[in-house]
Write a protein that holds these residues in place. Sequence first.
Motif, short mmCIF file in Angstrom:
data_model
loop_
_atom_site.label_atom_id
_atom_site.label_comp_id
_atom_site.label_asym_id
_atom_site.label_seq_id
_atom_site.Cartn_x
_atom_site.Cartn_y
_atom_site.Cartn_z
N ILE A 150 0.82 -1.26 -0.14
CA ILE A 150 0.13 -0.18 -0.19
C ILE A 150 1.10 1.08 0.02
CG2 ILE A 150 -1.91 1.15 1.13
CD1 ILE A 150 -1.04 -1.90 2.81
N THR A 151 0.47 2.16 -0.82
CA THR A 151 1.61 3.21 -0.93
C THR A 151 1.07 4.15 0.32
OG1 THR A 151 0.31 5.05 -2.62
CG2 THR A 151 1.47 3.44 -3.30
N GLU A 152 1.49 5.17 0.73
CA GLU A 152 0.75 6.32 1.70
C GLU A 152 0.26 7.36 1.57
OE1 GLU A 152 5.46 7.94 3.44
OE2 GLU A 152 5.97 7.12 1.34
N ILE A 178 4.79 -0.80 3.05
CA ILE A 178 4.28 0.16 2.28
C ILE A 178 5.29 0.83 1.79
CG2 ILE A 178 4.19 3.00 3.36
CD1 ILE A 178 2.38 1.64 5.22
N ASP A 179 4.84 0.94 0.38
CA ASP A 179 5.80 1.27 -0.43
C ASP A 179 5.24 2.29 -1.15
OD1 ASP A 179 6.21 -0.18 -3.30
OD2 ASP A 179 4.00 -0.97 -4.00
N ASP A 180 7.10 3.24 -1.74
CA ASP A 180 7.82 3.70 -3.12
C ASP A 180 8.09 4.54 -1.09
OD1 ASP A 180 7.00 2.81 -5.33
OD2 ASP A 180 5.28 3.76 -5.11
N PHE A 181 7.97 3.84 -0.05
CA PHE A 181 7.67 5.42 1.54
C PHE A 181 9.35 5.64 0.99
CE2 PHE A 181 9.58 5.55 5.77
CZ PHE A 181 8.71 6.05 6.16
N GLY A 182 9.10 7.06 1.80
CA GLY A 182 9.21 8.58 1.53
C GLY A 182 8.94 9.72 0.27
N THR A 183 8.53 8.77 -0.26
CA THR A 183 7.39 10.12 -1.49
C THR A 183 6.53 10.66 -1.17
OG1 THR A 183 6.72 7.78 -2.96
CG2 THR A 183 8.94 8.92 -3.41
N GLY A 184 5.61 9.62 -0.60
CA GLY A 184 3.72 9.76 -0.04
C GLY A 184 4.02 11.24 1.05
N ASN A 197 3.99 -4.34 8.12
CA ASN A 197 5.33 -5.35 8.90
C ASN A 197 6.61 -4.78 8.13
OD1 ASN A 197 2.22 -6.75 8.00
ND2 ASN A 197 4.03 -8.15 9.82
N GLU A 198 6.00 -3.96 6.68
CA GLU A 198 7.52 -4.14 6.39
C GLU A 198 7.85 -2.71 5.46
OE1 GLU A 198 8.39 -6.96 3.30
OE2 GLU A 198 6.82 -5.74 1.71
N LEU A 199 8.44 -1.96 5.17
CA LEU A 199 8.29 -1.01 4.42
C LEU A 199 9.56 -0.59 3.00
CD1 LEU A 199 9.52 2.14 6.70
CD2 LEU A 199 7.86 1.47 6.26
N LYS A 200 8.77 -0.30 2.27
CA LYS A 200 9.99 -0.79 0.63
C LYS A 200 10.25 0.95 0.44
CE LYS A 200 8.55 -3.82 -2.23
NZ LYS A 200 7.53 -3.56 -3.81
N VAL A 201 11.75 0.77 0.41
CA VAL A 201 12.39 2.04 0.25
C VAL A 201 12.24 2.37 -1.03
CG1 VAL A 201 14.51 3.22 -0.07
CG2 VAL A 201 14.03 1.33 2.21
N ASP A 202 12.09 3.60 -1.35
CA ASP A 202 11.26 3.70 -2.60
C ASP A 202 12.66 3.94 -3.68
OD1 ASP A 202 9.19 5.37 -4.54
OD2 ASP A 202 10.98 6.21 -5.31
N GLN A 203 12.71 3.25 -4.89
CA GLN A 203 13.64 3.03 -5.79
C GLN A 203 13.86 4.50 -6.08
OE1 GLN A 203 10.98 0.70 -9.31
NE2 GLN A 203 11.57 2.88 -10.41
N SER A 204 13.40 6.15 -6.77
CA SER A 204 14.56 6.45 -6.66
C SER A 204 15.40 6.82 -5.48
CB SER A 204 13.49 8.29 -6.19
OG SER A 204 12.66 7.57 -5.59
N PHE A 205 15.16 6.68 -4.28
CA PHE A 205 16.70 7.03 -2.94
C PHE A 205 17.89 5.82 -3.24
CE2 PHE A 205 12.71 8.13 -1.01
CZ PHE A 205 12.73 9.48 -1.30
#
Length: 283
Positions: A150-152, A178-184, A197-205
């Motif tokens: 799920i995205t932020e 949480i998908d694309d974490f840090g972009t929303g 349960n998990e965070l997905k660091v966004d690919q841009s970083f």
Amino acid sequence: YAAKRRSEDIISYKSEFVTSTPESLSLLSELRQAVTNNELRVYLQPKVSTVDHRVIAAEALVRWQHPEKGLVPPFKFVPFAEQTGFIRELTKWMIRSLASQWQGLQLGHEVFRVSVNLSTRDLLSPTFPDFVQQTLHDFQVPTTGVCLEITESAIMDDPTFAEQTLAKLSNMGFRLSIDDFGTGYSSLGYLKRLPVNELKVDQSFVFGMIEDNNDRTIVQSTIDLAHNLGLEVVAEGVETEAMYLALRELGCEEAQGYFIGKPMPVEEFIVWRDQWHKEHGLA
Ligand code: C2E
Ligand code: MG
Ligand code: MG
Ligand code: MG
């Protein structure tokens, strides 16, 4: 506004289709046909453990095998499907399709998780949790083997309702990410409260982490934040060995990206996985 969207969920996605142009109307009818004519495809992209390189999960990504246009990538129709509400049909199709292929994906493996991307519309649908639970039950798939991404921004659309849905899904046993974490536009307060349960660091970083110190700092801080909250971390967009090794060094548990493998059709994925395990002495 969110309450309005929820009631529309019960009526039909057609009702929100006010600013319809002839093009968008025809795309919508083509999409409906894509489902009935079996033109949608599930592609799987591997997620590996950075500790032992084992393929422990895969993310399901939709593709549209169009009779004239060929293989259509999601950016050409997923945002449109979200806008029109058709995404709920697409998500259901995805979940049914994965559930029916589940047993074949487990062969010779310990519990192998599959991730599915959800949209705001799924989170705001009061019937969604029961639908997923029932569908998995029908195919004898354990909820613990499925991760929902799920995205932020999907959560922040209606945080109160999303929180209720996520609590239900979590109680059913689903793993939440949480998908694309840090972009929303998220609030760290929610991160604390939500049963993720998990965070997905966004690919841009991740793309920039080798050359750009700021990106590296963001990746490192996200990993530390996740761990301090008791969450696992997945990095997406891992394109080079340097990124993979740096992430492993920083304690990121899982990696996903072209350096490991691109999204591929399910049968191809099964062959690829055996090959990968052989290459890494994991057979
Ligand atoms: P996402 O969920 O963040 O998925 C990751 C995207 O990054 C995928 O693009 C994947 O192919 C791509 N990717 C993975 N590794 C790399 C890499 O190393 N380098 C680069 N440049 N890209 C990489 P894809 O398959 O085109 O999907 C794009 C987005 O479309 C997804 O982003 C997701 O938001 C959405 N999407 C795809 N399938 C579905 C679906 O079934 N349902 C919903 N709701 N959304 C979907
Ligand atoms: Mg995703
Ligand atoms: Mg992502
Ligand atoms: Mg992304």
